[in-house]
Design a protein around this motif. Structure first.
Motif, PDB file in Angstrom:
ATOM      1  N   VAL A   1      -5.292   5.937   0.958  1.00 30.55           N
ATOM      2  CA  VAL A   1      -5.030   4.699   0.219  1.00 30.55           C
ATOM      3  C   VAL A   1      -5.528   3.459   0.961  1.00 30.55           C
ATOM      4  CG1 VAL A   1      -3.063   5.649  -1.024  1.00 30.55           C
ATOM      5  CG2 VAL A   1      -2.693   4.543   1.178  1.00 30.55           C
TER       6      VAL A   1
ATOM      7  N   CYS B   1       4.292   4.788  -3.749  1.00 25.99           N
ATOM      8  CA  CYS B   1       4.544   6.237  -3.715  1.00 25.99           C
ATOM      9  C   CYS B   1       5.756   6.594  -2.854  1.00 25.99           C
ATOM     10  CB  CYS B   1       3.340   6.978  -3.149  1.00 25.99           C
ATOM     11  SG  CYS B   1       1.916   6.981  -4.245  1.00 25.99           S
ATOM     12  N   HIS B   2       5.918   5.905  -1.715  1.00 25.25           N
ATOM     13  CA  HIS B   2       6.983   6.271  -0.763  1.00 25.25           C
ATOM     14  C   HIS B   2       8.155   5.287  -0.828  1.00 25.25           C
ATOM     15  CE1 HIS B   2       4.592   9.192   1.575  1.00 25.25           C
ATOM     16  NE2 HIS B   2       3.589   8.361   1.463  1.00 25.25           N
TER      17      HIS B   2
ATOM     18  N   ALA C   1       2.433  17.648  -3.521  1.00 26.89           N
ATOM     19  CA  ALA C   1       3.676  17.503  -2.736  1.00 26.89           C
ATOM     20  C   ALA C   1       4.217  16.118  -3.030  1.00 26.89           C
ATOM     21  CB  ALA C   1       3.360  17.632  -1.252  1.00 26.89           C
TER      22      ALA C   1
ATOM     23  N   GLU D   1      10.909   8.106   8.966  1.00 32.57           N
ATOM     24  CA  GLU D   1       9.726   8.875   9.349  1.00 32.57           C
ATOM     25  C   GLU D   1       9.384   8.773  10.848  1.00 32.57           C
ATOM     26  OE1 GLU D   1       8.276  10.980   7.452  1.00 32.57           O
ATOM     27  OE2 GLU D   1       6.335  11.351   8.406  1.00 32.57           O
TER      28      GLU D   1
ATOM     29  N   TYR E   1      -2.205   9.318  12.478  1.00 33.32           N
ATOM     30  CA  TYR E   1      -2.363   9.876  11.118  1.00 33.32           C
ATOM     31  C   TYR E   1      -3.043   8.887  10.174  1.00 33.32           C
ATOM     32  CZ  TYR E   1      -0.605  11.099   6.404  1.00 33.32           C
ATOM     33  OH  TYR E   1      -0.489  11.364   5.065  1.00 33.32           O
TER      34      TYR E   1
ATOM     35  N   PHE F   1      -0.074  15.173  -6.599  1.00 34.56           N
ATOM     36  CA  PHE F   1      -0.584  15.322  -5.232  1.00 34.56           C
ATOM     37  C   PHE F   1      -0.289  16.689  -4.620  1.00 34.56           C
ATOM     38  CE2 PHE F   1       0.616  10.781  -5.782  1.00 34.56           C
ATOM     39  CZ  PHE F   1      -0.675  10.302  -5.910  1.00 34.56           C
TER      40      PHE F   1
ATOM     41  N   ARG G   1       8.591  11.989  13.161  1.00 36.98           N
ATOM     42  CA  ARG G   1       7.254  12.306  13.676  1.00 36.98           C
ATOM     43  C   ARG G   1       6.887  11.563  14.951  1.00 36.98           C
ATOM     44  NH1 ARG G   1       4.606  16.531  10.941  1.00 36.98           N
ATOM     45  NH2 ARG G   1       4.658  16.199   8.697  1.00 36.98           N
TER      46      ARG G   1
ATOM     47  N   TYR H   1       0.790  -1.234   0.000  1.00 35.61           N
ATOM     48  CA  TYR H   1       0.000   0.000   0.000  1.00 35.61           C
ATOM     49  C   TYR H   1       0.826   1.291   0.000  1.00 35.61           C
ATOM     50  CZ  TYR H   1      -4.168  -2.784   0.856  1.00 35.61           C
ATOM     51  OH  TYR H   1      -5.197  -3.673   0.746  1.00 35.61           O
ATOM     52  N   CYS H   2       2.095   1.247   0.327  1.00 36.04           N
ATOM     53  CA  CYS H   2       2.847   2.498   0.493  1.00 36.04           C
ATOM     54  C   CYS H   2       4.003   2.646  -0.501  1.00 36.04           C
ATOM     55  CB  CYS H   2       3.416   2.602   1.907  1.00 36.04           C
ATOM     56  SG  CYS H   2       2.274   2.091   3.194  1.00 36.04           S
TER      57      CYS H   2
ATOM     58  N   GLY I   1      -1.845  16.141   1.225  1.00 37.80           N
ATOM     59  CA  GLY I   1      -1.914  15.852  -0.209  1.00 37.80           C
ATOM     60  C   GLY I   1      -2.131  14.383  -0.490  1.00 37.80           C
ATOM     61  N   MET I   2      -1.898  13.537   0.527  1.00 37.08           N
ATOM     62  CA  MET I   2      -1.989  12.080   0.304  1.00 37.08           C
ATOM     63  C   MET I   2      -3.441  11.605   0.244  1.00 37.08           C
ATOM     64  SD  MET I   2      -0.262   9.125   2.669  1.00 37.08           S
ATOM     65  CE  MET I   2      -1.234   7.709   3.165  1.00 37.08           C
TER      66      MET I   2
HETATM   67  C1  HEC Z   1      -0.790   7.584  -4.044  1.00 36.80           C
HETATM   68  C2  HEC Z   1       0.451   7.915  -3.440  1.00 36.80           C
HETATM   69  C3  HEC Z   1       0.609   7.613  -1.961  1.00 36.80           C
HETATM   70  C4  HEC Z   1       0.485   6.396  -1.344  1.00 36.80           C
HETATM   71  C5  HEC Z   1       0.161   5.061  -1.978  1.00 36.80           C
HETATM   72  C6  HEC Z   1       0.814   6.609   0.047  1.00 36.80           C
HETATM   73  N1  HEC Z   1       1.114   7.921   0.272  1.00 36.80           N
HETATM   74 FE1  HEC Z   1       1.723   8.737   2.029  1.00 36.80          FE
HETATM   75  N2  HEC Z   1       1.883  10.557   1.140  1.00 36.80           N
HETATM   76  C7  HEC Z   1       1.637  10.826  -0.182  1.00 36.80           C
HETATM   77  C8  HEC Z   1       1.865  12.228  -0.430  1.00 36.80           C
HETATM   78  C9  HEC Z   1       1.708  12.932  -1.767  1.00 36.80           C
HETATM   79  C10 HEC Z   1       2.278  12.795   0.798  1.00 36.80           C
HETATM   80  C11 HEC Z   1       2.686  14.244   1.069  1.00 36.80           C
HETATM   81  C12 HEC Z   1       1.491  14.958   1.582  1.00 36.80           C
HETATM   82  C13 HEC Z   1       1.697  16.443   1.825  1.00 36.80           C
HETATM   83  O1  HEC Z   1       2.832  16.866   2.125  1.00 36.80           O
HETATM   84  O2  HEC Z   1       0.697  17.151   1.746  1.00 36.80           O
HETATM   85  C14 HEC Z   1       2.261  11.711   1.772  1.00 36.80           C
HETATM   86  C15 HEC Z   1       2.574  11.887   3.119  1.00 36.80           C
HETATM   87  C16 HEC Z   1       2.705  10.855   4.025  1.00 36.80           C
HETATM   88  C17 HEC Z   1       3.158  10.996   5.383  1.00 36.80           C
HETATM   89  C18 HEC Z   1       3.519  12.285   6.063  1.00 36.80           C
HETATM   90  C19 HEC Z   1       4.897  12.702   5.688  1.00 36.80           C
HETATM   91  C20 HEC Z   1       5.386  13.904   6.432  1.00 36.80           C
HETATM   92  O3  HEC Z   1       6.020  13.727   7.485  1.00 36.80           O
HETATM   93  O4  HEC Z   1       5.143  15.006   5.975  1.00 36.80           O
HETATM   94  C21 HEC Z   1       3.186   9.740   5.931  1.00 36.80           C
HETATM   95  C22 HEC Z   1       3.594   9.351   7.350  1.00 36.80           C
HETATM   96  C23 HEC Z   1       2.726   8.830   4.930  1.00 36.80           C
HETATM   97  N3  HEC Z   1       2.442   9.527   3.778  1.00 36.80           N
HETATM   98  C24 HEC Z   1       2.594   7.483   5.127  1.00 36.80           C
HETATM   99  C25 HEC Z   1       2.094   6.606   4.165  1.00 36.80           C
HETATM  100  C26 HEC Z   1       1.917   5.194   4.403  1.00 36.80           C
HETATM  101  C27 HEC Z   1       2.280   4.464   5.684  1.00 36.80           C
HETATM  102  C28 HEC Z   1       1.395   4.668   3.275  1.00 36.80           C
HETATM  103  C29 HEC Z   1       0.956   3.262   3.046  1.00 36.80           C
HETATM  104  C30 HEC Z   1      -0.176   2.838   3.812  1.00 36.80           C
HETATM  105  C31 HEC Z   1       1.263   5.756   2.301  1.00 36.80           C
HETATM  106  N4  HEC Z   1       1.697   6.917   2.896  1.00 36.80           N
HETATM  107  C32 HEC Z   1       0.802   5.608   0.997  1.00 36.80           C
HETATM  108  C33 HEC Z   1       1.248   9.920  -1.152  1.00 36.80           C
HETATM  109  C34 HEC Z   1       1.011   8.575  -0.937  1.00 36.80           C
END
Ligand code: HEC
Length: 261
Positions: A153, A54-55, A106, A114, A126, A104, A118, A50-51, A149-150
Motif C-alpha cells: 500500500v 484495513c487494520h 487473510a 503488533e 517488513y 486478501f 513482532r 494508509y493502514c 497477503g497484504m
Molecule cells: C488493503 C488492505 C491493507 C492495508 C491498507 C494495509 N494492510 Fe497490512 N495487512 C493486510 C493483510 C490482508 C494482512 C495479512 C497478511 C497475511 O496474513 O498474509 C496484513 C498484514 C500486516 C502485518 C503483519 C501482521 C502479522 O503479524 O501477521 C503488518 C505489521 C501490517 N499488515 C501492517 C500494515 C501497516 C503499517 C499498514 C499501513 C501502512 C498496512 N498494513 C496497510 C492488509 C492491509
C-alpha cells in the motif's frame, strides 16, 4: 536443582517457538522514542491515511492519542478522523474482516498490539521490504513475511522495489565495511537478495521513506505501550522514594539499636 533446571528449560520454550516462526532475516534496527511527539504525530497521520482502512487499532482511542501526543482535539477531529467517528471512540474504522479475508486470503489483523508481538525492528523492516513478484496475486512479495497477503500500500511513496543479484559488502561487528587484512580490499559476497528501488518511481527519496516508516513504527510502538512515558516518570519517582526511605530507615535502625549495644 533438577527441578529448577527443568523449570528454566520450560520457560525457554516460548522463546524457541518464536524463533522458529518465519525465516531468519537480518532485521534493520531502530530505537523507538515515545517522547518524540512530532514523530508520533506524523506516524499517526500515516497510519490513519494508509493502514486504518484495513487494520483496526481497536484498543486505541483517538482522544487518548490526542492527549498523549499533545494534539488539540479539534485538530484531530479535522485532520485525523475520516470516518465520521467521534473523538472518544476507538480507531476501528477498517473494512469488514470477512470481506477483507476473502479479498486478501487473510484478514488484516488489529495492529494496536503488533509491536509487542513482532517487535519494532520487524515492522520497520517488513514495511520497507515489499518487492515486485509477479507470481503473487497482488504482484508483490515480502522479505520478512514471504507470500504475504497484504498488497504494497506504500508503493506510491517508496516506488517500485525489486530484487536482483550482485555483490554485497560485508560488515564487521561494529557495522563498518569489512576489509581483507592482506589485500586491503573490501570483503564482498554474491547475493540475489539485493533490493533496489527504481529511481523516480515513488514520491519520496529512500531517506524520506525510511523516515516515514520510522515515524509509523514509532506510533505503532506507542500504541503497544501507551503507558511507557508515564511508567518512566513514575519509575523515577518510585526509585527516589525508595532511596529516601533507605536513608530514613538507616537512621531509624540506628536509633532503635542505640540502647541495646
Ligand atoms: C488493503 C488492505 C491493507 C492495508 C491498507 C494495509 N494492510 Fe497490512 N495487512 C493486510 C493483510 C490482508 C494482512 C495479512 C497478511 C497475511 O496474513 O498474509 C496484513 C498484514 C500486516 C502485518 C503483519 C501482521 C502479522 O503479524 O501477521 C503488518 C505489521 C501490517 N499488515 C501492517 C500494515 C501497516 C503499517 C499498514 C499501513 C501502512 C498496512 N498494513 C496497510 C492488509 C492491509
Amino acid at each position: 536443582m533438577k527441578k529448577l533446571l527443568l523449570l528454566s528449560l520450560m520457560m525457554m520454550v516460548p522463546m524457541f517457538a518464536q524463533a522458529a516462526g518465519g525465516p531468519s532475516v537480518a532485521l534493520d534496527s531502530i530505537e523507538v522514542d515515545a517522547s518524540d511527539h512530532s514523530s508520533l504525530q506524523r506516524g499517526m497521520k500515516t497510519y490513519v491515511n494508509y493502514c486504518l482502512g484495513c487494520h483496526t487499532a481497536q484498543y486505541q482511542r483517538y482522544s487518548r492519542a490526542a492527549e498523549d501526543l499533545h494534539m488539540p482535539e479539534d485538530l484531530v477531529v479535522e485532520n485525523l478522523i475520516f470516518s465520521g467517528q467521534k473523538i472518544g471512540e476507538q480507531m476501528t474504522s477498517a473494512m469488514d474482516p470477512k470481506v477483507s479475508a476473502k479479498w486478501f486470503g487473510a484478514a488484516p489483523p488489529d495492529l494496536t498490539n503488533e509491536v509487542n508481538l513482532r517487535g519494532a525492528d520487524w515492522i520497520y523492516t517488513y514495511l520497507r521490504t515489499f518487492y515486485v513478484d509477479d507470481s503473487r496475486p497482488y504482484g508483490v512479495n515480502n522479505v520478512v513475511f514471504p507470500s504475504v497477503g497484504m498488497p504494497n500500500v506504500l508503493a506510491e511513496l517508496q516506488g517500485i522495489q525489486s530484487k536482483s543479484c550482485g555483490e554485497v559488502s560485508e560488515y564487521d561487528t561494529h557495522g563498518n565495511p569489512a576489509v581483507d587484512g592482506v589485500t586491503g580490499k573490501a570483503i564482498t559476497h554474491q547475493s540475489c537478495d539485493i533490493l533496489t528501488v527504481e529511481e523516480g518511481s515513488g514520491s519520496m527519496t529512500p531517506a524520506q521513506f525510511d523516515a516515514t516508516i520510522y515515524d509509523l513504527t514509532n506510533f505503532m510502538a506507542y500504541m503497544s505501550k501507551p503507558y511507557k512515558t508515564d511508567s518512566h516518570r513514575i519509575g523515577l519517582w518510585a526509585i527516589l522514594f525508595c532511596l529516601m526511605m533507605t536513608v530514613l530507615f538507616y537512621f531509624l535502625k540506628k536509633e532503635f539499636w542505640r540502647d541495646i549495644h
